[in-house]
Design a protein around this motif. Structure first.
Motif, PDB file in Angstrom:
ATOM      1  N   UNK A  37      89.764  65.681  33.515  1.00  0.00           N
ATOM      2  CA  UNK A  37      90.180  64.684  33.235  1.00  0.00           C
ATOM      3  C   UNK A  37      91.440  64.362  33.977  1.00  0.00           C
ATOM      4  N   UNK A  38      91.642  63.183  34.386  1.00  0.00           N
ATOM      5  CA  UNK A  38      93.074  62.856  34.973  1.00  0.00           C
ATOM      6  C   UNK A  38      94.342  62.932  33.844  1.00  0.00           C
ATOM      7  N   UNK A  39      95.235  63.334  34.438  1.00  0.00           N
ATOM      8  CA  UNK A  39      96.491  63.586  33.798  1.00  0.00           C
ATOM      9  C   UNK A  39      97.006  62.205  33.230  1.00  0.00           C
ATOM     10  N   UNK A  40      97.171  62.039  32.090  1.00  0.00           N
ATOM     11  CA  UNK A  40      97.685  60.679  31.422  1.00  0.00           C
ATOM     12  C   UNK A  40      98.901  61.026  30.766  1.00  0.00           C
ATOM     13  N   UNK A  41      99.395  62.173  30.933  1.00  0.00           N
ATOM     14  CA  UNK A  41     100.713  62.306  30.238  1.00  0.00           C
ATOM     15  C   UNK A  41     100.632  62.849  28.752  1.00  0.00           C
ATOM     16  N   UNK A  42      99.344  63.246  28.338  1.00  0.00           N
ATOM     17  CA  UNK A  42      99.327  63.276  26.922  1.00  0.00           C
ATOM     18  C   UNK A  42      98.518  64.849  27.082  1.00  0.00           C
ATOM     19  N   UNK A  43      98.624  65.512  25.772  1.00  0.00           N
ATOM     20  CA  UNK A  43      97.780  66.795  25.681  1.00  0.00           C
ATOM     21  C   UNK A  43      96.555  66.548  24.632  1.00  0.00           C
ATOM     22  N   UNK A  44      95.473  67.369  24.938  1.00  0.00           N
ATOM     23  CA  UNK A  44      94.398  67.255  24.056  1.00  0.00           C
ATOM     24  C   UNK A  44      93.932  68.556  23.756  1.00  0.00           C
TER      25      UNK A  44
END
Length: 195
Positions: free
Chosen positions: A24-31
């Protein structure tokens, strides 16, 4: 809608694997992934959460680093292809170093810690606890800064049992982690000084 958002939405619609998560591209969130379901983690940690985490990490490093590796997020615990979590802290015995890879810990750590925040209370005591137990994490600590307690759970057969509720000046010890020995009030001392 941009490409990154479309890719993230597509992933959320299907059973997510570690490989999909890692791509996944880094969208600034953690999953995290629970049984193939991608879930966004709570917003960034509060000052008290960070202070408790830092203090506990320091204390465990002082007493346990010769026997255990101690990690904190962001660091993945890959329990299976479809269960990937990021506990607030984790310890793995040096005899089990084969589980530590560049991707994270690939298997059950010996102990994980979750520090409850307002947005994580239900998850930490629910799905996370169930997932850690299902995959054989032997000891699970839940730290609550509101009540200034540490709940120590140990795996008995396939479920966690509350072994001890530590508060005040109770000394935290563990028969599974013999290097552990500190007063629970120590992990809250800096937070209390700031109030």
């Amino acid at each position: 809608m941009d490409k990154e958002k479309k890719a993230a939405d597509r992933i959320k619609e299907q059973s997510v694997t570690y490989e999909m998560y890692a791509a996944m591209p880094d969208d600034g969130h953690r999953y995290e992934i629970f049984d193939g379901k991608l879930e966004m983690m709570s917003p960034g940690a509060t000052a008290s959460h960070q202070t408790i985490s830092g203090t506990l990490f320091f204390m465990l490093m002082q007493s346990c680093k010769s026997d255990y590796l101690i990690f904190h997020p962001p660091f993945d615990v890959i329990l299976s292809k479809t269960n990937v979590l990021q506990p607030d802290m984790m310890m793995i015995h040096r005899s089990r170093l084969h589980l530590v890879t560049e991707r994270g810990i690939e298997g059950a750590p010996d102990m994980v810690v979750e520090i409850i925040s307002p947005g994580s209370r239900k998850k930490d005591r629910g799905v996370k606890m169930e997932t850690y137990a299902k995959f054989g994490v032997q000891e699970y600590w839940v730290i609550d800064s509101d009540t200034r307690t540490l709940e120590q759970f140990q795996l008995v057969e396939e479920n966690y049992e509350l072994i001890q509720l530590f508060d005040g000046d109770d000394r935290v010890i563990s028969d599974k982690l013999p290097c552990v020995s500190f007063e629970v009030s120590e992990i809250f001392a800096e937070v209390m000084r700031g109030q």
